[in-house]
Write a protein that holds these residues in place. Structure first.
Motif, mmCIF file in Angstrom:
data_model
loop_
_atom_site.group_PDB
_atom_site.id
_atom_site.type_symbol
_atom_site.label_atom_id
_atom_site.label_comp_id
_atom_site.label_asym_id
_atom_site.label_seq_id
_atom_site.Cartn_x
_atom_site.Cartn_y
_atom_site.Cartn_z
ATOM 1 N N SER A 167 0.790 -1.271 -0.099
ATOM 2 C CA SER A 167 -0.068 0.056 -0.005
ATOM 3 C C SER A 167 0.914 1.079 0.116
ATOM 4 C CB SER A 167 -0.911 0.048 1.291
ATOM 5 O OG SER A 167 -1.900 -1.166 1.287
ATOM 6 N N GLU A 181 -8.820 9.551 -7.417
ATOM 7 C CA GLU A 181 -9.414 8.620 -6.709
ATOM 8 C C GLU A 181 -8.888 7.417 -6.726
ATOM 9 O OE1 GLU A 181 -13.622 6.793 -6.024
ATOM 10 O OE2 GLU A 181 -13.652 8.973 -6.731
ATOM 11 N N THR A 183 -8.454 3.262 -4.386
ATOM 12 C CA THR A 183 -8.674 2.478 -3.110
ATOM 13 C C THR A 183 -7.574 1.377 -3.279
ATOM 14 O OG1 THR A 183 -9.948 1.642 -1.535
ATOM 15 C CG2 THR A 183 -10.475 1.124 -3.802
ATOM 16 N N GLY A 207 -12.311 -1.910 4.924
ATOM 17 C CA GLY A 207 -12.921 -1.221 3.769
ATOM 18 C C GLY A 207 -13.974 -2.045 3.107
ATOM 19 N N TYR A 213 -17.460 -1.977 -3.592
ATOM 20 C CA TYR A 213 -16.771 -0.651 -4.175
ATOM 21 C C TYR A 213 -17.171 -0.239 -5.422
ATOM 22 C CZ TYR A 213 -13.272 2.957 -4.998
ATOM 23 O OH TYR A 213 -12.772 4.100 -5.438
#
Length: 545
Positions: A167, A181, A183, A207, A213
């Motif tokens: 990440s 944007e 994730t 999440g 999503y």
């Protein structure tokens, strides 16, 4: 609450990409299988074929996507596979693209249609060069929503620390590409963890699952543009009484009576009629294919663009742009090759004038170079043979994306977007040499007949040059026999002739020494000709002939 029908659900178009064997096809296969959109015979076929694979008898979801024989034999994706599925909240079209570097051009094709990109990362390998390349290409194609799916978490025991390390690398890539944007989701495409629903194996992840999503992502405002424009695709003339112009409205609305400006000519006319299919309508909006009839005759053809306001500077008429391109041709870029550019609905002759720099896909560094190889990304200056309506990609997508086509092979050499529209006054004053070569249908060259010998040899060479000139003229070539090649100004004269596209014949001879042969060589080599052919005759007059 009433459930939305299939046609009322909002549509999301997305792409799966990433490096080789990161699990892209397996992920989409899992979604298709669990969305219960497969027929019973497809399920039985999947179970049977999975027994012959390398999944130890477990279902190999990638077989639902990899349909080519070569794909199944090698266990990789080669072609782009499009699939449709839906949930209770939303409809989806997904493009499963290849991860191998050899098929990057196929991946770019899939990215050009998508609103969101799912970039898969093998948890055991982390962020690779191909991962970075695909992320850059997706950003280049205007995708604003990214999902970095860290796949195969089951193989590393759902290690939270490893996920956090990946990440952190993704966050650096996000900053480098200025992603709007994004994730990061830990999942296992094979086992289904965090694909359809949250997994109990990742209690440290708070999440959404992947499908959750995708269902909630709002992309409705991504393609909103200001103003009105309609690129003309076709002139419709079914009879002598009707002349209409067909195309799709890319932005804004059109009403009967609206005054339109036609680009690139700048002429104006009012809308007389609007047809949607065979039905006459009073107005039409974005995304509608229409036929427009005007109240007077104006110069409109394929490649023209209808706009409403002359004051709208977002669409310009120009002959040069600076753009970012992805080179997809197997052959390296060459300044001497001829290209066509397809921009909007226009297709005209173009020249890559310069390569400003290439982008290192791993570090993002700008590398100054004149070379461009397959799968490299570069910023280039491109000029057109004529003025066209063009816009920056960030303002008008349909007029800001293009492809370069090799005129000889008809292959797509590159795809790209317009960064800036340049002031092209200098382009209008100077015609590039390869553009001139295209128009004259010949290459400039210097044929130099020369050598040391006798006076008879000189006369023979001059006669031979004259005969060659006549022969080339008979063939329709633009040719000139320059008889003063021994003078000091010869180099400048020959340079001017060859820059105009003419084939030049010269005789260079010294009866006393070979110094005359050498004197003119630098002048000839600096003329910028396509080729210099030298005939050095050292023999007698008869042998030279």
């Amino acid at each position: 609450m009433t459930e939305l029908t299939r046609y009322e659900r909002p549509l999301l178009k997305f792409i799966t990409c990433g490096s080789v064997d990161d699990g892209k096809s397996t992920l989409i296969g899992n979604i298709l299988y669990n969305s219960r959109l497969l027929y019973s015979d497809q399920i039985e076929s999947l179970k049977t074929e999975s027994l012959n694979g390398s999944c130890d008898g477990e279902l190999d979801y990638s077989l639902l996507l990899d349909g080519l024989l070569a794909e199944r034999e090698q266990g990789i994706t080669i072609d782009v596979a499009y699939r449709y599925f839906s949930t209770q909240k939303r409809s989806f079209i997904v493009a499963d693209t290849p991860g191998h570097e050899e098929y990057t051009r196929n991946m770019a094709v899939g990215a050009s249609f998508a609103d969101l990109a799912i970039i898969l990362i093998d948890a055991s390998k982390g962020v690779l060069v191909q991962t970075r390349r695909h992320a850059r290409i997706c950003a280049l194609m205007g995708i604003r929503h990214f999902v970095f799916a860290v796949n195969k978490m089951d193989l590393i025991g759902f290690d939270e620390k490893r996920f956090n390390d990946i990440s952190a690398d993704i966050a650096k890539l996000r900053d480098e590409l200025s992603l709007q944007e994004y994730t990061v989701i830990p999942l296992s495409a094979k086992a289904g963890d965090n694909v359809i629903s949250r997994s109990q194996h990742t209690p440290w992840y708070d999440g959404k699952s992947l499908i959750e999503y995708l269902e909630d992502t709002d992309t409705s405002k991504d393609n909103e543009e200001t103003g009105f424009y309609l690129p003309v695709q076709r002139v419709c003339r079914p009879n002598q009484f009707f002349r209409g112009f067909q195309g799709q409205i890319e932005s804004g609305e059109l009403h009967v009576g609206d005054e339109l400006t036609v680009l690139p000519t700048g002429e104006s006319a009012s809308v007389k009629q609007i047809f949607s299919g065979f039905d006459e309508v009073e107005q039409a909006g974005r995304g509608m294919p229409v036929t427009v009839s005007l109240d007077r005759e104006v110069d409109v053809s394929r490649g023209s663009v209808f706009t409403r306001a002359k004051s709208d500077d977002s669409i310009q008429v120009a002959r040069e742009i600076t753009g970012t391109v992805l080179w997809t041709d197997d052959e390296k870029f060459s300044f001497h090759k001829d290209y066509l550019i397809k921009l909007g609905t226009s297709q005209i002759y173009a020249q890559v004038k310069s390569i400003e720099y290439t982008v290192d896909v791993n570090t993002g560094e700008h590398v100054v170079t004149d070379e461009l190889s397959k799968n490299e990304i570069a910023v280039c200056r491109i000029s057109f043979i004529d003025s066209v309506a063009v816009s920056e990609f960030s303002r008008h997508r349909a007029l800001g994306e293009f492809i370069l086509i090799d005129r000889v092979t008809n292959m797509t050499a590159a795809c790209g977007i317009v960064n800036t529209v340049n002031d092209s006054d200098d382009s209008q004053e100077y015609t590039p040499q390869n553009v001139r070569r295209h128009l004259l249908r010949q290459k400039s060259a210097v044929f130099n007949f020369g050598g040391s010998g006798s006076t008879a040899g000189q006369e023979t060479l001059e006669k031979l040059a004259g005969e060659v000139e006549q022969k080339l003229l008979q063939q329709g070539r633009l040719v000139y026999y320059y008889r003063n090649a021994g003078t000091g100004a010869a180099g400048e004269v020959i340079k001017a002739l060859t820059e105009s596209g003419i084939i030049v014949l010269t005789v260079k001879f010294s009866s006393e020494s070979a110094d005359g042969v050498k004197d003119l060589d630098p002048a000839l080599e600096n003329t910028g000709t396509d080729s210099i052919v030298k005939f050095i005759a050292e023999q007698t007059a008869e042998e030279s002939r």
